[in-house]
Design an enzyme around this catalytic site. Structure first.
Site, PDB file in Angstrom:
ATOM      1  N   PRO A  28      14.960   2.001   0.921  1.00  0.00           N
ATOM      2  CA  PRO A  28      14.316   2.928   1.859  1.00  0.00           C
ATOM      3  C   PRO A  28      15.248   4.094   2.184  1.00  0.00           C
ATOM      4  O   PRO A  28      16.423   3.888   2.457  1.00  0.00           O
ATOM      5  CB  PRO A  28      14.077   2.079   3.115  1.00  0.00           C
ATOM      6  CG  PRO A  28      14.383   0.674   2.730  1.00  0.00           C
ATOM      7  CD  PRO A  28      15.255   0.709   1.530  1.00  0.00           C
ATOM      8  N   GLU A  29      14.716   5.312   2.115  1.00  0.00           N
ATOM      9  CA  GLU A  29      15.494   6.487   2.493  1.00  0.00           C
ATOM     10  C   GLU A  29      14.902   7.044   3.791  1.00  0.00           C
ATOM     11  O   GLU A  29      14.039   6.425   4.398  1.00  0.00           O
ATOM     12  CB  GLU A  29      15.480   7.500   1.348  1.00  0.00           C
ATOM     13  CG  GLU A  29      16.125   6.916   0.091  1.00  0.00           C
ATOM     14  CD  GLU A  29      16.289   7.917  -1.042  1.00  0.00           C
ATOM     15  OE1 GLU A  29      16.255   9.129  -0.771  1.00  0.00           O
ATOM     16  OE2 GLU A  29      16.445   7.479  -2.182  1.00  0.00           O
ATOM     17  N   LYS A  43      19.352   6.946   8.306  1.00  0.00           N
ATOM     18  CA  LYS A  43      18.557   5.827   7.790  1.00  0.00           C
ATOM     19  C   LYS A  43      18.641   4.598   8.708  1.00  0.00           C
ATOM     20  O   LYS A  43      18.245   3.502   8.323  1.00  0.00           O
ATOM     21  CB  LYS A  43      19.020   5.464   6.381  1.00  0.00           C
ATOM     22  CG  LYS A  43      18.752   6.589   5.375  1.00  0.00           C
ATOM     23  CD  LYS A  43      19.100   6.161   3.974  1.00  0.00           C
ATOM     24  CE  LYS A  43      20.007   7.152   3.310  1.00  0.00           C
ATOM     25  NZ  LYS A  43      20.457   6.731   1.984  1.00  0.00           N
ATOM     26  N   HIS A  95      11.016 -14.426   2.866  1.00  0.00           N
ATOM     27  CA  HIS A  95      12.361 -13.982   3.235  1.00  0.00           C
ATOM     28  C   HIS A  95      12.417 -13.471   4.670  1.00  0.00           C
ATOM     29  O   HIS A  95      13.008 -12.437   4.963  1.00  0.00           O
ATOM     30  CB  HIS A  95      12.847 -12.915   2.254  1.00  0.00           C
ATOM     31  CG  HIS A  95      12.966 -13.432   0.854  1.00  0.00           C
ATOM     32  ND1 HIS A  95      14.072 -14.136   0.417  1.00  0.00           N
ATOM     33  CD2 HIS A  95      12.104 -13.405  -0.187  1.00  0.00           C
ATOM     34  CE1 HIS A  95      13.891 -14.492  -0.843  1.00  0.00           C
ATOM     35  NE2 HIS A  95      12.697 -14.060  -1.234  1.00  0.00           N
ATOM     36  N   ARG A 130      25.285   5.723  -8.862  1.00  0.00           N
ATOM     37  CA  ARG A 130      23.816   5.779  -8.811  1.00  0.00           C
ATOM     38  C   ARG A 130      23.273   6.477 -10.049  1.00  0.00           C
ATOM     39  O   ARG A 130      23.824   7.469 -10.510  1.00  0.00           O
ATOM     40  CB  ARG A 130      23.352   6.520  -7.551  1.00  0.00           C
ATOM     41  CG  ARG A 130      23.888   5.966  -6.246  1.00  0.00           C
ATOM     42  CD  ARG A 130      23.494   4.522  -6.006  1.00  0.00           C
ATOM     43  NE  ARG A 130      22.051   4.330  -5.975  1.00  0.00           N
ATOM     44  CZ  ARG A 130      21.303   4.532  -4.900  1.00  0.00           C
ATOM     45  NH1 ARG A 130      21.850   4.905  -3.776  1.00  0.00           N
ATOM     46  NH2 ARG A 130      20.001   4.349  -4.947  1.00  0.00           N
TER      47      ARG A 130
END
Ligand SMILES: [Zn+2]
Length: 290
Positions: free
Chosen positions: A2-3, A69, A111, A280
């Site tokens: 998630p950004e 974030k 989870h 990345r």
């Protein structure tokens, strides 16, 4: 992962359902208990688990805000402020449900790690498949220095001049532009997806050194990043793998991405290339991006 736009989506959906509610008690998964016994601190950092549960019990959620974030829960208990700073890591997600079986996708339901039992008989459930998420109980941001080093919010008036000033530092001048804009101390909340998209849109090669880009282009790049982040917020974020909002819905931005994860450049139809920058994967078009 998630950004900023995805975290914004989570915060916007948490606010109306959780603000003003009191956390009656907190349940923690056996997996986190086992991790603690093994000397690790999966998800809940810096606090004993029993202490985490005890400090949050009867705390009222006053305000929920996104900062870069991170998600900040501003809480109050016995007239004292508590700050719960959380990060979704790679695969964290929040759900607001009556019962955990309402979480429809099994990969999330399997989870579940932290449950806040709220005073409206609802559950605020934190799930995390890979357990890279974080929760920290703090008295203030100062207790966790990385929070103080974050660049201003990209939508703040000061963000552009801050970005230009940081990019002039020797440590960034010789760095690739992609690594620089993904550094949260330079711009807040621009991760791999949106850095890739903004550079493609600006025809800038991701490995180009910062000192090889004019100030005029840096300014234009900054505005492009902000535009891409805003576009994604409006589209509900990108659900590349495991992002869901608190209603379990995926975002729509993944269908609008031009370069991230693409085999072919939508502009010139040439095959894209990939290189690794700062660990990345970076997609780019070798003919359109220089
Ligand atoms: Zn191209």
């Amino acid at each position: 992962m998630p950004e900023l736009p995805e975290v914004e989506g989570v915060v916007n959906s948490l606010k109306p359902v959780a603000t003003g509610k009191t956390i009656e008690r907190v349940t923690i998964s056996p997996v986190l208990e086992v991790s603690r016994k093994a000397g690790k601190q999966a998800i809940i950092k810096g606090t004993e688990l029993a202490d985490f549960q005890q400090r949050l019990a009867d705390a009222k959620i006053i305000r929920i805000v996104r900062r870069s974030k991170y998600i900040y829960f501003h809480l109050e208990k016995n007239q004292q402020s508590i700050l719960l700073v959380t990060h979704l890591g790679m695969t964290g997600a929040w759900f607001y449900v009556h019962e955990t079986h309402e979480i429809s996708e099994e990969k999330f339901r399997k989870h579940i790690h932290v449950i806040f039992h709220l005073d409206d008989d609802m559950l605020l459930v934190y799930t995390d498949i890979r357990r890279f998420g974080e929760m920290r109980l703090l008295e203030s941001e100062a207790q966790f220095p990385p929070l103080l080093r974050m660049a201003p919010e990209p939508f703040d008036d000061s963000a552009l001049s801050y970005f230009l000033e940081m990019s002039k530092l020797p440590k960034y001048q010789h760095k690739s532009i992609k690594e620089t804009i993904m550094d949260g101390q330079v711009i807040s909340g621009c991760g791999n997806i949106y850095a890739t998209e903004a550079l493609y849109s600006m025809h800038i090669h991701p490995a180009r050194k910062v000192n090889r880009i004019s100030q005029k282009r840096l300014i234009a790049l900054f505005h492009t990043i902000v535009a891409v982040l805003n576009e994604s917020i409006l589209a509900g974020g990108s659900s590349i793998s495991d992002y869901r909002n608190i209603n379990g819905e995926a975002g729509g931005m993944q269908d609008r991405l031009q370069m991230y994860g693409k085999k072919q450049c939508p502009n010139c139809i040439n095959a894209t290339k990939q290189l690794v920058l700062g660990g990345r994967n970076s997609w780019y078009c070798p003919s359109c991006q220089r």
